[in-house]
Design a protein around this motif. Structure first.
Motif, mmCIF file in Angstrom:
data_model
loop_
_atom_site.group_PDB
_atom_site.id
_atom_site.type_symbol
_atom_site.label_atom_id
_atom_site.label_comp_id
_atom_site.label_asym_id
_atom_site.label_seq_id
_atom_site.Cartn_x
_atom_site.Cartn_y
_atom_site.Cartn_z
ATOM 1 N N UNK A 55 0.822 -1.208 0.000
ATOM 2 C CA UNK A 55 0.000 0.000 0.000
ATOM 3 C C UNK A 55 0.860 1.263 0.000
ATOM 4 N N UNK A 56 0.440 2.220 -0.792
ATOM 5 C CA UNK A 56 1.104 3.517 -0.864
ATOM 6 C C UNK A 56 0.026 4.594 -0.846
ATOM 7 N N UNK A 57 0.235 5.619 -0.042
ATOM 8 C CA UNK A 57 -0.661 6.772 -0.039
ATOM 9 C C UNK A 57 -0.224 7.711 -1.150
ATOM 10 N N UNK A 354 14.611 12.893 -2.507
ATOM 11 C CA UNK A 354 13.471 13.027 -1.602
ATOM 12 C C UNK A 354 12.277 12.230 -2.123
ATOM 13 N N UNK A 355 12.025 12.311 -3.434
ATOM 14 C CA UNK A 355 10.896 11.591 -4.019
ATOM 15 C C UNK A 355 11.042 10.091 -3.823
ATOM 16 N N UNK A 356 12.254 9.575 -4.097
ATOM 17 C CA UNK A 356 12.482 8.130 -3.944
ATOM 18 C C UNK A 356 12.387 7.710 -2.475
ATOM 19 N N UNK A 360 9.764 4.946 -0.802
ATOM 20 C CA UNK A 360 10.170 3.804 0.013
ATOM 21 C C UNK A 360 9.463 3.791 1.368
ATOM 22 N N UNK A 361 8.999 4.956 1.802
ATOM 23 C CA UNK A 361 8.304 5.059 3.081
ATOM 24 C C UNK A 361 6.782 5.053 2.916
ATOM 25 N N UNK A 362 6.329 4.802 1.674
ATOM 26 C CA UNK A 362 4.895 4.629 1.461
ATOM 27 C C UNK A 362 4.139 5.863 1.061
ATOM 28 N N UNK A 363 4.816 6.875 0.465
ATOM 29 C CA UNK A 363 4.139 8.098 0.034
ATOM 30 C C UNK A 363 4.563 8.439 -1.391
ATOM 31 N N UNK A 364 3.611 8.553 -2.277
ATOM 32 C CA UNK A 364 3.904 8.912 -3.665
ATOM 33 C C UNK A 364 3.595 10.392 -3.891
ATOM 34 N N UNK A 395 0.109 12.171 8.046
ATOM 35 C CA UNK A 395 1.196 11.246 7.744
ATOM 36 C C UNK A 395 2.079 11.800 6.636
ATOM 37 N N UNK A 396 1.446 12.352 5.579
ATOM 38 C CA UNK A 396 2.209 12.896 4.462
ATOM 39 C C UNK A 396 3.062 14.074 4.904
#
Length: 423
Positions: A55-57, A354-356, A360-364, A395-396
């Motif tokens: 899952x990714x937010x 930062x994007x990558x 990896x931490x679940x935020x797109x 969270x974001x």
């Protein structure tokens, strides 16, 4: 094959990012949840054997009103496909124009409050078609510096003289209009602006620009790609929000954002639409929209007729909450004024890292690089959705603040050119 310096620089940059494990583009989506605010993507680390996704937010989507997985919108796409098949199998002029296309044109015209509408394969082609048809070599087009790239491309195709004014600077626009000469000796004039700027998140000063258009006998074209459906009392866009919709000559937009489908549209007077229908190469030389996308857009308009006010309220509440949470965490959002929230980062390398890291931490999120933004002005663009929860937003904001704090700015040049523009 040999490439020039700019292309070679881009290829070198992509290769380095891939070797370093910081390549931030083209995330592979493996599954969707009940809302586009959450999806599945493979494990971000190279070499992972995770093929099922996790899952990714998502704060990198343009599904602003949360309709991409709405049951009625999905069923609209399926029903249209069952009725007419997967494609139109011809240009609209000679066999690709179905009753669905006609119904969507009528629905979009009614929604926009304009006499007529025309469908294009993409929002980009809508801008190309309008500008290459309504402007010619004797004419002058006045465009904001930060307009979408498709507007600049359309002006180039037209052969008109392009005058670029400073971003959101009506005084500079007025100066350029004065120096271009009287309209009766310098051809037609068009002023073209984004309603909501996709790379900065701010709104055009449309009331002042409309005043200038009337004073200098110029047509006013507004690209509502990111604001159609989301802004204004009826969701008609930035021009409605600013109270100048009746003073705009041509509205362009796309179904790929708030309307959870794909394709572009133009809304204008009947004569303008008839001219485009019979003269715009971007319309005449392309196949019509697939029936499934037309059915989805029709269903989205129907849903928004009932739920649009509430969905827009949630969207703007979420956008304000996100900006507040980011500011409280020490993260700036530049001039962001609506649901496109922009975070300046600086160099391309830092933005990619930062994007990558966030993925990896679940935020797109969506990274923007030159030439879509100025050199040294790479940034993150967050697309807020009406379906985001307060937990998603908190969270974001926390993840973004942490990633920026952990990633020191990189010294040196801003890097190559991995993308040509924003959508």
């Amino acid at each position: 094959m040999e490439f020039g310096p700019a292309h070679s620089s881009m290829l070198d940059l992509v290769d380095r990012w891939q070797r370093e494990g910081t390549y931030p583009l083209f995330p592979l989506i493996t599954q969707a949840a009940t809302t586009r605010a959450r999806i599945g993507v493979p494990h971000a680390r190279p070499g992972s054997d995770d093929t099922h996704g996790r899952p990714v937010t998502v704060f990198g989507s343009a599904d602003y009103l949360g309709l991409a997985r709405h049951p009625e919108v999905v069923e609209g796409a399926l029903a249209a496909t069952r009725r007419f098949g997967t494609g139109t199998y011809g240009t609209q002029a000679v066999g690709g124009y179905t009753r669905l296309h006609q119904e969507l044109e009528t629905a979009v015209a009614d929604w926009s409050g304009r006499p007529a509408a025309l469908l294009f394969p993409t929002g980009m082609q809508a801008n190309l078609g309008v500008l290459a048809t309504l402007a010619g070599p004797r004419d002058h087009v006045f465009a904001d510096r930060f307009n979408h790239q498709s507007i600049t491309m359309g002006v180039r195709l037209s052969g008109a003289t392009l005058h670029v004014f400073r971003h959101n600077d009506p005084a500079h626009l007025a100066q350029l209009l004065r120096t271009a000469g009287p309209p009766d000796r310098s051809g037609r004039r068009l002023i073209v602006v984004d309603g909501l700027f996709s790379a900065d998140g701010d709104l055009a000063p449309l009331a002042e620009i409309a005043d200038l258009a009337e004073r200098h006998d110029a047509l006013l074209v507004v690209d509502e790609a990111h604001s159609a459906g989301t802004l204004g009392p009826q969701g008609r866009g930035a021009a409605e929000l600013c109270g100048v919709l009746d003073r705009v000559d041509v509205v362009t937009g796309t179904f790929s954002k708030a309307f959870a489908s794909t394709g572009g549209f133009v809304c204008a007077d009947a004569d303008v639409v008839t001219l485009l229908r019979h003269s715009a190469d971007a319309y005449l030389l392309s196949l019509g929209l697939p029936p499934g996308t037309v059915g989805a857009a029709l269903a989205a308009l129907s849903v928004l007729a009932r739920e649009g006010t509430e969905r827009r309220r949630r969207l703007q509440d979420n956008a304000r909450t996100l900006r507040t949470r980011l500011h409280a965490a020490g993260v700036g959002t530049a001039g962001s004024a609506a649901h496109v929230v922009v975070i300046p980062v600086g160099t391309m390398d830092r933005t990619a890292h930062v994007t990558r890291q966030l993925a990896e931490r679940g935020l797109m999120v969506c990274p923007l690089f030159p030439p879509a933004v100025p050199i040294g002005g790479a940034r993150l663009r967050l697309g807020v959705c009406a379906e985001h929860t307060e937990e998603d937003i908190g969270h974001a904001a926390a993840l973004i603040a942490a990633a920026l704090a952990e990633t020191a700015p990189q010294a040196g040049p801003a890097g190559g050119t991995p993308v040509r523009g924003t959508a």
